[in-house]
Motif scaffolding. Structure first.
Motif, PDB file in Angstrom:
ATOM      1  N   ILE A 104       0.852  -1.195   0.000  1.00 38.07           N
ATOM      2  CA  ILE A 104       0.000   0.000   0.000  1.00 38.07           C
ATOM      3  C   ILE A 104       0.887   1.244   0.000  1.00 38.07           C
ATOM      4  O   ILE A 104       1.873   1.326   0.733  1.00 38.07           O
ATOM      5  N   ALA A 105       0.513   2.218  -0.833  1.00 38.05           N
ATOM      6  CA  ALA A 105       1.292   3.458  -0.952  1.00 38.05           C
ATOM      7  C   ALA A 105       1.279   4.230   0.369  1.00 38.05           C
ATOM      8  O   ALA A 105       0.248   4.317   1.041  1.00 38.05           O
ATOM      9  N   ARG A 106       2.422   4.773   0.703  1.00 38.77           N
ATOM     10  CA  ARG A 106       2.510   5.645   1.875  1.00 38.77           C
ATOM     11  C   ARG A 106       1.761   6.943   1.557  1.00 38.77           C
ATOM     12  O   ARG A 106       1.923   7.520   0.483  1.00 38.77           O
ATOM     13  N   GLY A 107       0.978   7.400   2.515  1.00 44.07           N
ATOM     14  CA  GLY A 107       0.126   8.570   2.321  1.00 44.07           C
ATOM     15  C   GLY A 107       0.875   9.834   1.955  1.00 44.07           C
ATOM     16  O   GLY A 107       0.358  10.673   1.226  1.00 44.07           O
ATOM     17  N   HIS A 108       2.115   9.960   2.461  1.00 46.68           N
ATOM     18  CA  HIS A 108       2.826  11.211   2.184  1.00 46.68           C
ATOM     19  C   HIS A 108       3.138  11.385   0.703  1.00 46.68           C
ATOM     20  O   HIS A 108       3.295  12.511   0.234  1.00 46.68           O
ATOM     21  N   HIS A 109       3.182  10.302  -0.056  1.00 46.08           N
ATOM     22  CA  HIS A 109       3.408  10.442  -1.504  1.00 46.08           C
ATOM     23  C   HIS A 109       2.176  11.054  -2.186  1.00 46.08           C
ATOM     24  O   HIS A 109       2.308  11.916  -3.059  1.00 46.08           O
ATOM     25  N   LEU A 110       0.987  10.606  -1.795  1.00 52.43           N
ATOM     26  CA  LEU A 110      -0.240  11.163  -2.367  1.00 52.43           C
ATOM     27  C   LEU A 110      -0.403  12.621  -1.946  1.00 52.43           C
ATOM     28  O   LEU A 110      -0.794  13.469  -2.753  1.00 52.43           O
ATOM     29  N   PHE A 111      -0.092  12.902  -0.675  1.00 56.05           N
ATOM     30  CA  PHE A 111      -0.155  14.283  -0.196  1.00 56.05           C
ATOM     31  C   PHE A 111       0.845  15.149  -0.965  1.00 56.05           C
ATOM     32  O   PHE A 111       0.506  16.253  -1.394  1.00 56.05           O
ATOM     33  N   ALA A 112       2.069  14.655  -1.136  1.00 56.14           N
ATOM     34  CA  ALA A 112       3.104  15.434  -1.825  1.00 56.14           C
ATOM     35  C   ALA A 112       2.716  15.725  -3.271  1.00 56.14           C
ATOM     36  O   ALA A 112       2.951  16.826  -3.772  1.00 56.14           O
ATOM     37  N   GLN A 113       2.119  14.748  -3.945  1.00 62.43           N
ATOM     38  CA  GLN A 113       1.668  14.980  -5.319  1.00 62.43           C
ATOM     39  C   GLN A 113       0.627  16.100  -5.344  1.00 62.43           C
ATOM     40  O   GLN A 113       0.736  17.048  -6.125  1.00 62.43           O
ATOM     41  N   ALA A 114      -0.366  16.009  -4.463  1.00 60.09           N
ATOM     42  CA  ALA A 114      -1.439  17.004  -4.428  1.00 60.09           C
ATOM     43  C   ALA A 114      -0.915  18.371  -4.000  1.00 60.09           C
ATOM     44  O   ALA A 114      -1.245  19.396  -4.614  1.00 60.09           O
ATOM     45  N   ASN A 115      -0.098  18.403  -2.967  1.00 67.12           N
ATOM     46  CA  ASN A 115       0.412  19.669  -2.443  1.00 67.12           C
ATOM     47  C   ASN A 115       1.321  20.367  -3.459  1.00 67.12           C
ATOM     48  O   ASN A 115       1.208  21.576  -3.689  1.00 67.12           O
ATOM     49  N   SER A 116       2.211  19.622  -4.093  1.00 64.29           N
ATOM     50  CA  SER A 116       3.106  20.257  -5.069  1.00 64.29           C
ATOM     51  C   SER A 116       2.330  20.736  -6.295  1.00 64.29           C
ATOM     52  O   SER A 116       2.670  21.758  -6.886  1.00 64.29           O
ATOM     53  N   LEU A 117       1.252  20.037  -6.651  1.00 65.26           N
ATOM     54  CA  LEU A 117       0.417  20.491  -7.764  1.00 65.26           C
ATOM     55  C   LEU A 117      -0.322  21.780  -7.371  1.00 65.26           C
ATOM     56  O   LEU A 117      -0.460  22.693  -8.187  1.00 65.26           O
ATOM     57  N   ALA A 118      -0.761  21.859  -6.114  1.00 67.89           N
ATOM     58  CA  ALA A 118      -1.412  23.081  -5.620  1.00 67.89           C
ATOM     59  C   ALA A 118      -0.446  24.262  -5.657  1.00 67.89           C
ATOM     60  O   ALA A 118      -0.841  25.388  -5.972  1.00 67.89           O
ATOM     61  N   VAL A 119       0.821  24.026  -5.360  1.00 68.01           N
ATOM     62  CA  VAL A 119       1.834  25.086  -5.446  1.00 68.01           C
ATOM     63  C   VAL A 119       2.064  25.464  -6.913  1.00 68.01           C
ATOM     64  O   VAL A 119       2.081  26.640  -7.274  1.00 68.01           O
ATOM     65  N   ALA A 120       2.211  24.460  -7.770  1.00 72.48           N
ATOM     66  CA  ALA A 120       2.535  24.701  -9.183  1.00 72.48           C
ATOM     67  C   ALA A 120       1.464  25.502  -9.907  1.00 72.48           C
ATOM     68  O   ALA A 120       1.776  26.297 -10.792  1.00 72.48           O
ATOM     69  N   VAL A 121       0.198  25.328  -9.548  1.00 71.41           N
ATOM     70  CA  VAL A 121      -0.894  25.986 -10.266  1.00 71.41           C
ATOM     71  C   VAL A 121      -0.985  27.479  -9.925  1.00 71.41           C
ATOM     72  O   VAL A 121      -1.615  28.244 -10.656  1.00 71.41           O
TER      73      VAL A 121
END
Length: 185
Positions: A104-121
């Motif tokens: 099972i994927a570690r949650g911080h990877h999903l959070f990091a994907q979402a958070n970095s996309l929120a910064v990038a936009v």
């Protein structure tokens, strides 16, 4: 309809130029050949695999557009972005992202994907996460592809804040949802 190798390779080049996100499986079906034949054609024509093509397209298209952080610091691969509006990234979950005992994927990877996309936009030189409300809706497993979609919900210039909503999916199933309150300069 079977084509000779030369015609097939010419059409393969045209097809990939028109849609760099087409998979080897889709190409094999389109040309009525095996996936292995498509891979051999790509190798012979020096056409990279899908993952590399996505990365190349993103680097060419978005490297000058993203302002708040370098493209290579976004977790996942940005495949579409409209600053201060919306963005999409993909993250293929591999062995390095999961717990060994259960895959099972570690949650911080999903959070990091979402958070970095929120910064990038964010269309600003500086964008920092001030607050995040997140919800994991199902576990993500090794070999699944997570597609994160960010949408700017509100821009409050008076308080230098932007609200970005991010929803992440595996296929069409929601696996993560977050609301990010972003500080901007």
């Amino acid at each position: 309809m079977k084509r000779n190798k030369k015609d097939r390779q010419r059409l393969l080049i045209e097809t990939i130029k028109g849609n760099p996100f087409v998979t080897d499986e889709e190409l094999a079906e389109k040309f009525s050949v095996s996936v292995q034949t498509i891979r051999l054609d790509r190798l012979e024509l020096s056409i990279p695999e899908l993952r590399e093509r996505i990365k190349n397209v993103a680097e060419k298209k978005f490297s000058d557009e993203i302002r708040a952080l370098p493209l290579d610091e976004v977790i996942g691969e940005v495949i579409d972005i409209n600053l201060d509006e919306n963005a999409i990234s993909i993250l293929d979950i591999t062995k390095e992202h999961v717990f060994k005992r259960n895959g099972i994927a570690r949650g911080h990877h999903l959070f990091a994907q979402a958070n970095s996309l929120a910064v990038a936009v964010i269309n600003d030189e500086l964008a920092l996460t001030a607050k995040a409300t997140i919800l994991f809706t199902r576990s993500v497993k090794e070999n699944e592809r997570v597609v994160a979609k960010a949408k700017v919900a509100e821009i409050d210039h008076a308080h230098d804040r932007t609200i970005v909503e991010v929803s992440s999916y595996v296929d069409k199933e929601l696996v993560f949802k977050g609301e990010f309150e972003m500080f901007r300069s």
